[in-house]
Design an enzyme around this catalytic site. Structure first.
Site, short mmCIF file in Angstrom:
data_model
loop_
_atom_site.label_atom_id
_atom_site.label_comp_id
_atom_site.label_asym_id
_atom_site.label_seq_id
_atom_site.Cartn_x
_atom_site.Cartn_y
_atom_site.Cartn_z
N ASP A 490 1.00 -1.24 -0.15
CA ASP A 490 -0.04 -0.07 0.02
C ASP A 490 0.95 1.26 0.02
OD1 ASP A 490 0.71 -0.34 2.65
OD2 ASP A 490 -1.16 -0.16 3.43
C1 LAN Z 1 3.70 -0.95 10.05
C2 LAN Z 1 3.68 0.77 9.71
C3 LAN Z 1 2.84 0.75 8.29
C4 LAN Z 1 1.95 -0.17 7.85
C5 LAN Z 1 1.12 0.33 6.89
C6 LAN Z 1 1.59 0.79 5.75
C7 LAN Z 1 0.02 1.58 7.34
C8 LAN Z 1 0.11 -0.73 6.69
O1 LAN Z 1 -1.10 -0.48 5.69
C9 LAN Z 1 0.67 -2.07 6.05
C10 LAN Z 1 1.98 -2.70 7.18
C11 LAN Z 1 2.85 -1.43 7.89
C12 LAN Z 1 4.04 -0.98 6.78
C13 LAN Z 1 3.31 -1.88 9.11
C14 LAN Z 1 3.79 -3.50 9.75
C15 LAN Z 1 4.16 -3.73 11.00
C16 LAN Z 1 4.92 -2.45 11.39
C17 LAN Z 1 6.33 -2.19 10.71
C18 LAN Z 1 4.10 -1.06 11.30
C19 LAN Z 1 2.84 -1.43 12.31
C20 LAN Z 1 5.15 -0.25 12.29
C21 LAN Z 1 5.52 -0.95 13.32
C22 LAN Z 1 5.23 -2.43 12.77
C23 LAN Z 1 6.42 -3.41 13.39
C24 LAN Z 1 6.12 -4.98 13.10
C25 LAN Z 1 6.88 -3.18 14.84
C26 LAN Z 1 8.04 -4.15 15.18
C27 LAN Z 1 7.25 -5.26 16.18
C28 LAN Z 1 7.00 -6.42 15.79
C29 LAN Z 1 6.15 -7.16 16.51
C30 LAN Z 1 7.76 -7.26 14.88
#
Ligand code: LAN
Length: 769
Positions: A490
């Protein structure tokens, strides 16, 4: 930034335990902090001398981020929705950063900083004094004290959550490693909360992992993380390459460290570690039968209990595999392959790595394998800096190394949808924004892809060990910046969509001319579309980083306990909508490019959106809270197909879902509990600006026939607007893995600006009483 000149204060990393009063209970001078932003690589710096302060003036964005007075003027009060939207933009556009992007803190998770602090402690790489001071301030500010979450003195999984062992044991440890005294009344309170929850032995897997390598726990308490799994042939249904990328990229360095049972070398002599051994447990440290506590976990942490299958596997691993079958040659092979994959991850992201969990773990793996002076270790240390963010409450670890691409793409779209893209006074802002996106697009595939057996052009979703099982990326965008290097479906879509919006816009004075130059050339737009075409699942839907590679049944192996739905990629209405709506826009511009594939993609994806709708008209959201977020996206998908409230049963149900939940004051407010429980839970503080804006956008798009409820919602947004055009921070906006919340502070600007502008465009810009 050089590691050498990082001030070494507090002496914590060399075993001195003397708490410095300078760290505890003090704060740094906020006027000395500056955000540096080099082509989207963002780091905070504390200026030492007055001379430096003079040379490097504070920006409005710096002031805004730190909660200081921005010095921006009060604006004439808005009387119409469009004026309110414009006032909002007036404030928000001043926060644009030099390279053209927007940025902000990206806090929420409370388990990231402790991982950093532990890693830096065991590798003797201290933070500067100002950083330490601000981190201590932040952690204390997030403690559940007073009216915050029952005030029991602990910390939750995330800033709004109830106390857990994970949050409390890890943040307590971080504070101690930063020099805070155990006698501080807040630390006493934290310990009593920890004991009420059963002590650190009741922590989840990741807590045990960090505390074992710190030397506070014994490795026997950690459920196995066997790197041998990486040696399974690719066809096996449980091979790690099939897992959700975050899980496999954390499992990778974790298994490497577990396999070596590495412990902080000075643990036994370091008085601070010896004290922690007394402070974190309810029983004498020497008497703990560690292996008995592998599965101990407090109910507060146990969001997703381990399956019977995983428990069985763990018993087998502990009782049979590890003592009798794990031969040295096998260990050697597994560790070598893991190390190779760790190196590939580092090379592909220039040591930034996927996220702030695997990043410090990879640093540690490099430290173990290559020693303290290796380039890999130094570069990791430098890039860790990008996760640290200073906010008004202190210094936190962001969930990613920024929100650059994501917030910038949404800002462009909000301005476009609200009708500001054709206004000369906003031209420069938008041009800079799209130039930023241009600079951040990935122009190369992951290392090794082009020489791998699965290479093709245009690319496919096929992956192989030769390129570390990564997804293709030429033409894609990530969430943060180019330097991080990870395709997200996305993020690619929203960046491409916002670029197309601007680059196809005709000059209102001369429709033969376009208003914006082709900042991103045609072939690169096509690369981005190629990437989107690799993103579809068999179901028709899209996932986050890659199409789904494994079965949902892999969730039986979810060992993290604190998160749900983490083992594989799932179908998400948000990601699906981003891809569909973007490809739809793309095909209007390039109708002949891969036309059949794009048509099929759109048809099956929209069909999936329809079938994913629940009986009550809602969609469950995975990345924002929750039904209001996903609903906004899903509605957009259906609208690209010409569906409206008048002709679509799906949209009528979607609108009804929202209208039944509208508050008296005209707004919507949904609690993060919706994400945990998958049921609508009203926000305890009532209507929220961001969620109200999401619903307005959905209702306007769906052409809901009655203007009145939307007008009431618009009025709420206008009432909440501040004299300078901004909105205040309310409840947390985002989520991941069902249980962990994460903040998107720019949403309170982006979506109200868009909602107010869209409303004015559709219903006219009459005065609001
Ligand atoms: C994110 C941030 C952005 C988010 C969106 C783009 C909003 C979403 O539509 C797709 C998934 C994504 C890229 C995403 C995936 C998981 C992330 C990277 C996070 C929520 C920000 C932090 C998280 C990450 C997994 C944090 C580390 C913790 C773990 C449990 C591995």
């Amino acid at each position: 930034m050089s590691v050498r000149n990082r001030g070494h204060v507090n002496g914590h990393a060399n075993g001195s335990t003397k708490p410095s009063q300078k760290t505890v209970d003090s704060r740094t001078d906020p006027g000395r902090w500056r955000l540096r932003n080099e082509r989207g690589v963002q780091t905070w710096h504390y200026l030492q001398s007055d001379e430096e302060v003079k040379q490097w003036p504070m920006t409005i964005a710096d002031r805004h981020c730190l909660g200081l007075d921005t010095g921006l003027p009060q604006l004439p009060a808005a009387r119409t929705p469009l004026q309110a939207s414009e006032n909002g933009l007036n404030y928000y556009s001043k926060l644009q950063l030099e390279p053209g992007n927007w940025g902000c803190e990206y806090g929420g998770p409370m388990f990231l900083l402790p991982g950093f602090i532990v890693t830096l402690y065991v590798t003797d790489m201290p933070l500067t004094q100002p950083e330490q001071t601000e981190i201590v301030r932040y952690i204390f500010n997030m403690q559940n004290l007073g009216s915050k979450n029952g005030g029991d003195g602990g910390w939750g999984l995330h800033v709004e959550g109830d106390s857990t062992v994970f949050g409390t044991a890890m943040n307590y440890t971080a504070l101690r490693l930063l020099g805070v005294s155990p006698d501080d009344p807040r630390m006493r309170k934290a310990r009593s909360c920890l004991y009420d929850l059963g002590g650190a032995l009741n922590g989840p897997h990741w807590a045990k992992f960090w505390l074992a390598l710190l030397g506070v726990m014994n490795w026997e308490v950690v459920n196995p993380v066997p790197p041998e799994l990486w040696l399974l042939p690719d066809w096996t249904p449980i091979s790690p390459w099939r897992w959700w990328i975050h899980m496999r990229m954390i499992f990778l360095p974790m298994s490497f460290v577990w396999s070596k049972r590495w412990v902080y070398p000075k643990a036994d002599t370091d008085p601070l570690i010896r004290q922690l051994r007394q402070e974190l447990f309810m029983q004498p440290h020497d008497e703990i039968a560690w292996s008995r506590y592998r599965n101990a976990i407090s109910p507060a942490d146990n969001y997703n209990p381990k399956s019977w299958l995983l428990n069985l596997i763990n018993y087998f691993l502990v009782l049979i595999w590890v003592p009798y079958l794990r031969f040295d040659w096998l260990i050697g092979r597994a560790e070598r392959w893991c190390w190779k994959l760790i190196q590939m991850e580092d090379a592909n992201s220039d040591y930034a790595d996927l996220a702030p969990v695997n990043s410090p773990m990879n640093l540690l793996a490099c430290y173990i394998e290559e020693g303290p002076d290796a380039h890999s270790v130094r570069r990791h240390r430098e890039r860790l800096q990008e996760f640290l963010w200073l906010g008004k409450d202190g210094m936190m670890a962001n969930g990613t190394n920024g929100v650059q691409n994501w917030d910038t793409a949404f800002t462009i779209q909000a301005m476009f949808e609200a009708g500001f893209a054709t206004k000369p006074e906003h031209h420069q802002t938008l041009l800079k924004a799209v130039e930023f996106l241009e600079d951040q697009q990935f122009l190369e595939h992951p290392v090794g892809y082009e020489k791998s057996p699965v290479y093709s052009d245009p690319p496919t979703a096929k992956t192989s060990p030769e390129h570390g099982y990564r997804h293709v990326r030429k033409g894609a965008w990530g969430f943060s910046n180019r330097a991080q290097g990870y395709t997200v479906s996305d993020c690619t879509a929203e960046a491409l969509k916002s670029t197309l919006m601007l680059q196809t816009l005709a000059d209102p004075n001369d429709s033969t001319q376009s208003l914006f130059p082709m900042v991103i050339p045609e072939h690169r737009l096509k690369w981005a579309a190629d990437i989107l075409l690799t993103m579809q699942n068999k179901s028709g839907a899209c996932s986050s980083y890659e199409p789904t590679r494994g079965s949902e049944r892999l969730e039986l192996l979810n060992a993290a306990e604190v998160f749900g739905r983490i083992m594989v990629e799932y179908d998400y209405p948000e990601c699906t909508t981003a891809c569909v709506t973007t490809l739809d826009r793309f095909r209007q511009l390039y109708p002949d490019y891969r036309a059949n594939e794009i048509r099929r993609f759109i048809d099956t994806a929209v069909q999936w959106i329809r079938t994913n709708q629940r009986e009550d008209g809602s969609w469950y959201g995975s990345w924002g809270i929750c039904f209001t977020y996903a609903g906004m996206f899903a509605v957009e998908s259906l609208c690209t197909q010409g569906e409206t409230h008048a002709n679509s049963e799906h949209l009528r149900r979607a609108c009804a879902f929202f209208l039944h939940r509208q508050n008296e004051d005209g707004g919507w407010g949904e609690s993060y509990k919706s994400c945990e429980t998958a049921k609508w839970c009203p926000h305890p503080d009532g209507s929220q600006v961001v969620q109200t804006a999401w619903v307005i956008i959905a209702l306007v798009r769906a052409q809901y026939p009655d203007k009145e409820p939307i007008a009431r919602a618009v009025k709420l947004l206008m009432q909440r607007q501040q004299p300078k055009g901004e909105w205040l921070q309310e409840g947390i906006e985002g989520v991941f893995n069902k249980s962990c919340m994460i903040s998107y502070p720019n949403y309170k600007f982006i979506f109200p600006i868009q909602a107010l502008g869209m409303y004015a465009k559709r219903y006219g810009d009459a005065d609001v009483e």
